[in-house]
Enzyme design. Structure first.
Site, PDB file in Angstrom:
ATOM      1  N   GLY A 197     -45.656 -20.322  28.820  1.00 40.22           N
ATOM      2  CA  GLY A 197     -44.824 -19.596  29.778  1.00 40.22           C
ATOM      3  C   GLY A 197     -45.417 -19.699  31.173  1.00 40.22           C
ATOM      4  O   GLY A 197     -46.633 -19.918  31.329  1.00 40.22           O
ATOM      5  N   ALA A 198     -44.538 -19.569  32.168  1.00 37.85           N
ATOM      6  CA  ALA A 198     -45.012 -19.675  33.555  1.00 37.85           C
ATOM      7  C   ALA A 198     -44.310 -18.647  34.438  1.00 37.85           C
ATOM      8  O   ALA A 198     -44.121 -18.844  35.632  1.00 37.85           O
ATOM      9  CB  ALA A 198     -44.760 -21.090  34.076  1.00 37.85           C
ATOM     10  N   GLY A 199     -43.926 -17.506  33.836  1.00 42.63           N
ATOM     11  CA  GLY A 199     -43.249 -16.451  34.595  1.00 42.63           C
ATOM     12  C   GLY A 199     -44.247 -15.449  35.166  1.00 42.63           C
ATOM     13  O   GLY A 199     -45.424 -15.780  35.382  1.00 42.63           O
ATOM     14  N   LYS A 252     -41.339  -7.171  41.099  1.00 42.11           N
ATOM     15  CA  LYS A 252     -42.787  -7.283  41.340  1.00 42.11           C
ATOM     16  C   LYS A 252     -43.107  -8.063  42.624  1.00 42.11           C
ATOM     17  O   LYS A 252     -44.053  -7.736  43.318  1.00 42.11           O
ATOM     18  CB  LYS A 252     -43.468  -7.956  40.140  1.00 42.11           C
ATOM     19  CG  LYS A 252     -43.566  -7.036  38.912  1.00 42.11           C
ATOM     20  CD  LYS A 252     -44.347  -7.707  37.795  1.00 42.11           C
ATOM     21  CE  LYS A 252     -44.235  -6.915  36.516  1.00 42.11           C
ATOM     22  NZ  LYS A 252     -44.975  -7.497  35.412  1.00 42.11           N
ATOM     23  N   ASN A 264     -44.802 -24.836  29.558  1.00 41.61           N
ATOM     24  CA  ASN A 264     -43.577 -24.093  29.865  1.00 41.61           C
ATOM     25  C   ASN A 264     -42.345 -24.955  29.664  1.00 41.61           C
ATOM     26  O   ASN A 264     -42.391 -26.179  29.805  1.00 41.61           O
ATOM     27  CB  ASN A 264     -43.617 -23.589  31.316  1.00 41.61           C
ATOM     28  CG  ASN A 264     -42.546 -22.545  31.574  1.00 41.61           C
ATOM     29  OD1 ASN A 264     -42.376 -21.630  30.762  1.00 41.61           O
ATOM     30  ND2 ASN A 264     -41.823 -22.658  32.681  1.00 41.61           N
ATOM     31  N   ARG A 265     -41.241 -24.274  29.304  1.00 44.32           N
ATOM     32  CA  ARG A 265     -39.965 -24.972  29.125  1.00 44.32           C
ATOM     33  C   ARG A 265     -39.587 -25.708  30.400  1.00 44.32           C
ATOM     34  O   ARG A 265     -39.232 -26.874  30.367  1.00 44.32           O
ATOM     35  CB  ARG A 265     -38.896 -23.930  28.741  1.00 44.32           C
ATOM     36  CG  ARG A 265     -37.520 -24.486  28.559  1.00 44.32           C
ATOM     37  CD  ARG A 265     -36.571 -23.392  28.137  1.00 44.32           C
ATOM     38  NE  ARG A 265     -36.458 -22.306  29.118  1.00 44.32           N
ATOM     39  CZ  ARG A 265     -35.722 -21.234  28.968  1.00 44.32           C
ATOM     40  NH1 ARG A 265     -35.041 -21.058  27.841  1.00 44.32           N
ATOM     41  NH2 ARG A 265     -35.659 -20.308  29.887  1.00 44.32           N
TER      42      ARG A 265
HETATM   43  P1  NAP Z   1     -40.299 -13.990  33.266  1.00 44.56           P
HETATM   44  O1  NAP Z   1     -40.989 -13.982  34.587  1.00 44.56           O
HETATM   45  O2  NAP Z   1     -38.832 -13.922  33.214  1.00 44.56           O
HETATM   46  O3  NAP Z   1     -40.769 -15.330  32.492  1.00 44.56           O
HETATM   47  C1  NAP Z   1     -40.243 -15.644  31.232  1.00 44.56           C
HETATM   48  C2  NAP Z   1     -40.951 -16.862  30.684  1.00 44.56           C
HETATM   49  O4  NAP Z   1     -40.460 -17.064  29.352  1.00 44.56           O
HETATM   50  C3  NAP Z   1     -40.679 -18.155  31.454  1.00 44.56           C
HETATM   51  O5  NAP Z   1     -41.818 -18.957  31.415  1.00 44.56           O
HETATM   52  C4  NAP Z   1     -39.524 -18.772  30.667  1.00 44.56           C
HETATM   53  O6  NAP Z   1     -39.471 -20.170  30.763  1.00 44.56           O
HETATM   54  C5  NAP Z   1     -39.930 -18.402  29.258  1.00 44.56           C
HETATM   55  N1  NAP Z   1     -38.808 -18.387  28.330  1.00 44.56           N
HETATM   56  C6  NAP Z   1     -37.851 -17.427  28.240  1.00 44.56           C
HETATM   57  N2  NAP Z   1     -36.998 -17.737  27.236  1.00 44.56           N
HETATM   58  C7  NAP Z   1     -37.424 -18.911  26.708  1.00 44.56           C
HETATM   59  C8  NAP Z   1     -36.969 -19.740  25.656  1.00 44.56           C
HETATM   60  N3  NAP Z   1     -35.885 -19.412  24.953  1.00 44.56           N
HETATM   61  N4  NAP Z   1     -37.647 -20.855  25.367  1.00 44.56           N
HETATM   62  C9  NAP Z   1     -38.744 -21.201  26.074  1.00 44.56           C
HETATM   63  N5  NAP Z   1     -39.236 -20.452  27.086  1.00 44.56           N
HETATM   64  C10 NAP Z   1     -38.582 -19.332  27.394  1.00 44.56           C
HETATM   65  O7  NAP Z   1     -40.818 -12.796  32.344  1.00 44.56           O
HETATM   66  P2  NAP Z   1     -42.263 -12.090  32.344  1.00 44.56           P
HETATM   67  O8  NAP Z   1     -42.237 -10.916  33.232  1.00 44.56           O
HETATM   68  O9  NAP Z   1     -43.297 -13.106  32.557  1.00 44.56           O
HETATM   69  O10 NAP Z   1     -42.303 -11.525  30.852  1.00 44.56           O
HETATM   70  C11 NAP Z   1     -42.533 -12.391  29.754  1.00 44.56           C
HETATM   71  C12 NAP Z   1     -42.850 -11.577  28.531  1.00 44.56           C
HETATM   72  O11 NAP Z   1     -44.012 -10.780  28.748  1.00 44.56           O
HETATM   73  C13 NAP Z   1     -41.751 -10.601  28.141  1.00 44.56           C
HETATM   74  O12 NAP Z   1     -41.476 -10.713  26.788  1.00 44.56           O
HETATM   75  C14 NAP Z   1     -42.342  -9.227  28.402  1.00 44.56           C
HETATM   76  O13 NAP Z   1     -41.929  -8.276  27.454  1.00 44.56           O
HETATM   77  C15 NAP Z   1     -43.809  -9.470  28.257  1.00 44.56           C
HETATM   78  N6  NAP Z   1     -44.585  -8.509  29.046  1.00 44.56           N
HETATM   79  C16 NAP Z   1     -45.581  -7.833  28.435  1.00 44.56           C
HETATM   80  C17 NAP Z   1     -46.340  -6.914  29.132  1.00 44.56           C
HETATM   81  C18 NAP Z   1     -47.395  -6.134  28.426  1.00 44.56           C
HETATM   82  O14 NAP Z   1     -47.989  -5.235  29.038  1.00 44.56           O
HETATM   83  N7  NAP Z   1     -47.656  -6.425  27.176  1.00 44.56           N
HETATM   84  C19 NAP Z   1     -46.112  -6.688  30.492  1.00 44.56           C
HETATM   85  C20 NAP Z   1     -45.079  -7.390  31.102  1.00 44.56           C
HETATM   86  C21 NAP Z   1     -44.328  -8.307  30.370  1.00 44.56           C
HETATM   87  P3  NAP Z   1     -38.666 -20.879  31.974  1.00 44.56           P
HETATM   88  O15 NAP Z   1     -39.604 -20.872  33.133  1.00 44.56           O
HETATM   89  O16 NAP Z   1     -38.399 -22.227  31.463  1.00 44.56           O
HETATM   90  O17 NAP Z   1     -37.433 -20.067  32.197  1.00 44.56           O
END
Ligand code: NAP
Length: 518
Positions: A374-376, A305, A397-398
């Site tokens: 979360g902060a991703g 992205k 966020n973690r």
């Molecule tokens: P990302 O950029 O990789 O961010 C992941 C986030 O989750 C980070 O804040 C990470 O914390 C946290 N995290 C992961 N494992 C963890 C754990 N075991 N304990 C605590 N925090 C944890 O991913 P993303 O693109 O934001 O996606 C996040 C979620 O959104 C996914 O599950 C995805 O399926 C969902 N999503 C949904 C849609 C929709 O249309 N519904 C669209 C896109 C994504 P750290 O910063 O500490 O690593």
């Protein structure tokens, strides 16, 4: 015409006959008899399966592949030559001979002789590399045509990367139905589908998963139902999801269902772009310099992205201010006003899903307290959306530094993930991947902290009903699912892609069905 060809790869006559019958029933347009798969292959067995294949009325290729080029059972050269010659005599429409063998005097000369005596049978000259692409693909085709100008030249090579497919596309652009160019492996899947648009002589599909004769082969059912290969033609426009991994993405099922419902000559592909910025840039450069491929838009997801945003930025293309603000692009449209347009539909999708579930307008989110876990990437889009409408957002966020950075960008509060039990919020959004398959029993917020007054929004959509949502329902809270957000963002994407309406019911049904079966 690009013949949709099914290889028949039974070990005995009975299984070959079964495969022939199911291929014909499934709508194959050509059959390839891979006689090298037969245990103790001989001319009599060839006779029997060729008779059964011809009985279907479909054109038939007889192949007896050399083990050096992916053949089975290490058959002696004399036997392989004999089977091809007998295939011609018995009325095969085509025979496939490895180019390397054809140029051997005692092999090719005998085959040429029988072909001259039976001019109805055509020759496919083939070359395979199951490990990597060929260095100079064009040279191989030129050599094949110089040796036998009326041959169909076929090259199949392993694509180490999706970018390896473009050399094959250039060949098809030049030679059309005199050529076959197949990229094997996961990265080459698109070559099997796009071959039809590019007018290749044939493309292969398998009867089913168990009858694949090469890595990356797609089943005929998928070719017809998912990619609508029967209605594909030189005007077909392509779209796709750029991701790594991409195999489990539901986007092809969803967007293709909508294209089909609107009877649009568009096909949506899974685009496995491995690597980082360089590989992503190379892929988009490959696509944009070949307008004739007909790519018109992309969904962009993990891990590209930010690469998509940077690409559009560096090329001076148009990026929607919302996407600039978020710092990520999840949608690229090619050719609107002769430009590339970068957008972020996660933002609108999340806001639409949230306000619809709450039965309020976006303006009414002003002053509401929202906790974002979360902060991703997804958190950035949701925090941007909530902050834009004046919600009071706290990010948990973690990794604290990330929460702090995101909070700074959008002028929000932040805190440690462990502190969420003390949170004071109207809306709680899970933007972490906690609770996602396979860790379906996990939740970022224990049920005992959820109050009936809360709105609980989980962006995770696999499973559709996460542990968090189950707990929220038990607590009497309002819920918003990741599936709803997915639907809303995909609707926005579809509208950008087609510059038209999205068939909402079809989109919803396709998303829910795809998620239920994923
Ligand atoms: P990302 O950029 O990789 O961010 C992941 C986030 O989750 C980070 O804040 C990470 O914390 C946290 N995290 C992961 N494992 C963890 C754990 N075991 N304990 C605590 N925090 C944890 O991913 P993303 O693109 O934001 O996606 C996040 C979620 O959104 C996914 O599950 C995805 O399926 C969902 N999503 C949904 C849609 C929709 O249309 N519904 C669209 C896109 C994504 P750290 O910063 O500490 O690593």
């Amino acid at each position: 015409m690009t013949y949709l060809t099914i290889p028949i790869c039974g070990k005995d006559i009975l299984s070959c006959k079964e495969q022939i019958a199911s291929a014909a029933k499934a709508g194959a347009e050509m059959l390839e008899l891979r006689t090298d798969y037969l245990i103790s292959a001989d001319v009599n067995k060839l006779k029997e399966i060729l008779f059964a294949a011809k009985h279907t009325g479909l054109p038939v290729i007889v192949t007896c592949r050399d083990a050096e080029q992916g053949g089975q059972n290490k058959l002696h050269a004399n036997l392989r030559k004999q089977i091809l010659i007998e295939g011609v005599k018995l009325g095969a429409d085509l025979i496939d001979c490895e180019f390397a063998n054809f140029v051997r005097d005692n092999f090719g000369k005998d085959i040429e002789k029988v072909l001259d005596e039976h001019p109805k049978t055509k020759l496919i000259l083939s070359e395979h590399n199951f490990k990597e692409p060929f260095e100079d693909l064009a040279e191989i085709y030129e050599e094949m045509y110089s040796v036998r100008p009326d041959a169909i030249a076929k090259v199949a090579y392993h694509a180490n990367h999706i970018n390896d497919c473009f050399a094959g596309f250039d060949i098809l652009r030049e030679y059309g139905d005199k050529a076959v160019a197949i990229c094997m492996g996961q990265a080459g899947i698109i070559s099997r589908i796009m071959a039809k648009k590019l007018g290749a002589f044939l493309t292969f599909a398998s009867n089913d998963e168990s009858q694949k004769t090469a890595p990356g082969q797609i089943s005929i059912d998928k070719m017809k139902k998912l990619y609508r290969i029967d209605s594909m033609n030189s005007d077909t426009q392509f779209f796709g999801v750029i991701a790594d991994p991409v195999g489990h993405s539901i986007s092809p099922a969803v967007h293709n269902a909508c294209f089909a419902a609107k009877k649009l000559n568009c096909v949506y592909l899974p685009l496995l772009v491995t690597g980082g910025k360089n590989e992503f840039d190379e892929f988009l450069n490959n696509v944009t310099k070949r307008k004739w491929l007909g790519f018109k838009g992309f969904s962009v997801t993990i891990p590209h992205k930010v690469n998509a945003l940077e690409y559009a930025n560096e090329k001076g293309e148009y990026i929607d201010p919302v996407a600039v603000n978020i710092g990520a692009v999840n949608t690229l449209a090619i050719g609107i006003n002769e430009r590339i347009t970068g957008c972020n539909t996660d933002y609108a999708g999340a806001m639409d899903a949230l306000t619809e579930a709450m039965g309020i307008s976006k303006k009414q989110l002003k002053g509401k307290k929202a906790a974002c876990l979360g902060a991703g990437g997804v958190a950035r889009a949701i925090v941007a959306g909530l902050a834009d409408v004046g919600a009071i957002v706290t990010i948990y966020n973690r990794t604290m530094e990330k929460a702090e950075g995101l909070a700074k960008d959008f002028k929000c509060h932040f805190g440690e993930l462990e502190k969420i039990k003390d949170l004071d919020a109207d809306i709680i959004v899970n933007c972490t991947s906690i609770g996602m398959h396979p860790n379906v029993d996990e939740s970022p917020l224990p049920g005992k902290f959820i109050k009936p007054s809360h709105v609980i929004f989980d962006t995770v959509y696999n499973p559709m009903e996460t542990q968090l949502l189950q707990d929220a329902k038990k607590a009497g809270a309002k819920t918003v699912s990741g599936a709803e957000m997915f639907i809303c963002q995909a609707v926005e994407q579809f509208k950008i892609f087609t510059q038209g309406d999205c068939p909402m019911d079809v989109m919803r049904k396709a998303v829910l069905e795809a998620l239920a079966s994923s």
